[in-house]
Write a protein that holds these residues in place. Sequence first.
Motif, mmCIF file in Angstrom:
data_model
loop_
_atom_site.group_PDB
_atom_site.id
_atom_site.type_symbol
_atom_site.label_atom_id
_atom_site.label_comp_id
_atom_site.label_asym_id
_atom_site.label_seq_id
_atom_site.Cartn_x
_atom_site.Cartn_y
_atom_site.Cartn_z
ATOM 1 N N LEU A 186 0.826 -1.204 0.000
ATOM 2 C CA LEU A 186 0.000 0.000 0.000
ATOM 3 C C LEU A 186 0.860 1.254 0.000
ATOM 4 N N LEU A 217 2.200 1.691 -3.409
ATOM 5 C CA LEU A 217 1.122 2.111 -4.300
ATOM 6 C C LEU A 217 0.893 3.615 -4.191
ATOM 7 N N SER A 269 1.641 6.548 -6.960
ATOM 8 C CA SER A 269 0.499 7.313 -7.455
ATOM 9 C C SER A 269 0.896 8.717 -7.893
ATOM 10 N N GLY A 302 -10.338 -4.243 -14.154
ATOM 11 C CA GLY A 302 -10.391 -2.904 -13.569
ATOM 12 C C GLY A 302 -11.589 -2.119 -14.066
ATOM 13 N N ALA A 353 -14.680 -3.666 -12.434
ATOM 14 C CA ALA A 353 -14.833 -3.309 -11.018
ATOM 15 C C ALA A 353 -15.402 -1.912 -10.839
ATOM 16 N N GLN A 354 -15.387 -1.105 -11.878
ATOM 17 C CA GLN A 354 -15.919 0.258 -11.748
ATOM 18 C C GLN A 354 -17.432 0.317 -11.905
ATOM 19 N N VAL A 396 -10.098 8.987 -5.857
ATOM 20 C CA VAL A 396 -9.427 7.877 -5.180
ATOM 21 C C VAL A 396 -9.269 6.694 -6.126
ATOM 22 N N SER A 397 -10.329 6.361 -6.850
ATOM 23 C CA SER A 397 -10.241 5.240 -7.794
ATOM 24 C C SER A 397 -9.303 5.552 -8.946
ATOM 25 N N LEU A 424 -5.295 6.226 -6.918
ATOM 26 C CA LEU A 424 -4.713 5.125 -6.150
ATOM 27 C C LEU A 424 -4.986 3.758 -6.764
ATOM 28 N N VAL A 425 -6.249 3.475 -7.046
ATOM 29 C CA VAL A 425 -6.625 2.126 -7.443
ATOM 30 C C VAL A 425 -6.401 1.895 -8.936
ATOM 31 N N GLY A 426 -6.558 2.919 -9.744
ATOM 32 C CA GLY A 426 -6.530 2.719 -11.183
ATOM 33 C C GLY A 426 -5.148 2.622 -11.784
ATOM 34 N N LEU A 445 -1.946 0.844 -9.635
ATOM 35 C CA LEU A 445 -2.144 -0.583 -9.403
ATOM 36 C C LEU A 445 -1.969 -1.372 -10.689
#
Length: 544
Positions: free
Chosen positions: A361, A364, A368, A474, A477-478, A507-508, A511-513, A516
Amino acid sequence: MTPAYLDTSAITTTISATEVPHLPFSPAAPSVNDTSTSQHKPSLSQNGSVPQTNGVAAHSRRASSQSFNRKHRKPSLNHVFAIHHQEKTSCLSSGASPQPNFVGFRNLAILVILVSNLRLMILNFRKYGVLICLRCHDYSRQDVLYGSMLFMAVPCHLLVAYVIELVAAQQVRSAIGRAKKDSDTKIELRDKLSTERQVIKNWWLLIAFSHAVNATLNLMIASVVVYKYIYHPGIGTICELHAVVVWLKTCSYALTNRDLRHARLAPQNTLASQVPPLYASLPYPQNITLRNLGYFWWAPTLVYQPVYPRSSKIRWSFVIRCLVEMVSLSIAIWIAFAQYAVPLLRNSLPIISTLDFPSFLERLMKLSTISLFCWLAGFYALFQSGLNLLAELTMFGDREFYGDWWNSSTLKDYWISWNKPVHAFFKRHMYVPLVERGVPPMLAQVIVFLFSGLLHEALVGIPTHNVIGVAFLGMLAQLPLIFLTDLLQRSAKFTAGPVIGNMIFWVSFVLVGQPLAAMLYFFAWQEKYGSVRRPDFGQWTGKK
């Protein structure tokens, strides 16, 4: 007797007296050595006094007025006037009127970002030194050769589509000629056109099949060549992206001309009335020319039209500015990736292998920052500089290539506004036809979104030689986040819904998109090809 403070005789005398020129010296008494005073010495008045100048007279009037106001001031209550005289809202509250301006916070955010990244740059330089090497490269001669050949061969599928459509247009011309020859009235002409349409219907099915085969071969051949013969992921990405763009243009060219053919020979007036008035200057089949196709090839759009809105001239200063921006940002992205992203990705490999979640994390979040910079710089270089450069050179008028996606309160708004050319293609050639055929709008949106996910997987997985489904999953998941943010936006009781939706999007996105996906594909590359870098983090030497 008149009081002294009401005696205005001196002021009246000054005003009525002959005015002298403005003196170059101050009203104060001159010094003894000042010889210029003898030349500019004013004459005496009748009473022997020196007449006052304009400045002295004005000063005298102000002094008299102030003295009068002080002696005749009315009593007042200075400590009781109302400060709180109406209902007001705090500046940062949701119902504040007028809405506050956050330019200062924007400037602060920019300053914090600059300082934070400057600190990271210093730490990176102290730890790794300079990793940029102009003479080093990680691509082979085979990559350049196959990439160049593929890049030049892909547009040939547009020429094949033109030849197919040329055959269809000739059939339409022949059908119209025969119908006009055998008809004396408009009713007979309409009936003849209907008959001719039924006669050549089977030919149109063959034409549609030819277009489908041509477009499919375009994407399949390019994907196979990139996956099997082009090792460098950068060159492979450029070739695959070019193939996808040409594939979308080929599909739009075929589908649009199919509808124009139907409208040209349709007996129903409703079909002909659906053709936009903009196309009247170039009706079908007059638009089937190499010049018209060549313009569509270079125009910054994925949707074919016989006619586009055009600008009046080419602004060469704007062209140069866009070119400089695009080249500068491309160099900045390359430096950021080689100097910052690659060492960080390599240091993350042991963490991913051991499944150390807290460290993963942390990596990540660290990635970012550079991932966001590269993405934003790439977005500006492509959509603002690159597409506007093409639009200016082709005098393409409609330059709404993106919207204010950064203000999106739902993820659906982001996908609609960040890439307008792709959104226009899917809306025109997939979403609307599905809804017209009875598919529920919500299901049609899901179908279009999943197909877009497949294209994202092809654009990322094929050039990196790892079709592992991360990009597609990905996107998949959206879907729950899209429904959630839509629900928050439509909720009338939850006024903070748009703000929370925008935060969920960022955030998506941050961080997540992007980071990752980059870490997972880099890890898959390393697992497949092993270590391809020198211990000092040099350039790719890789397996050829």
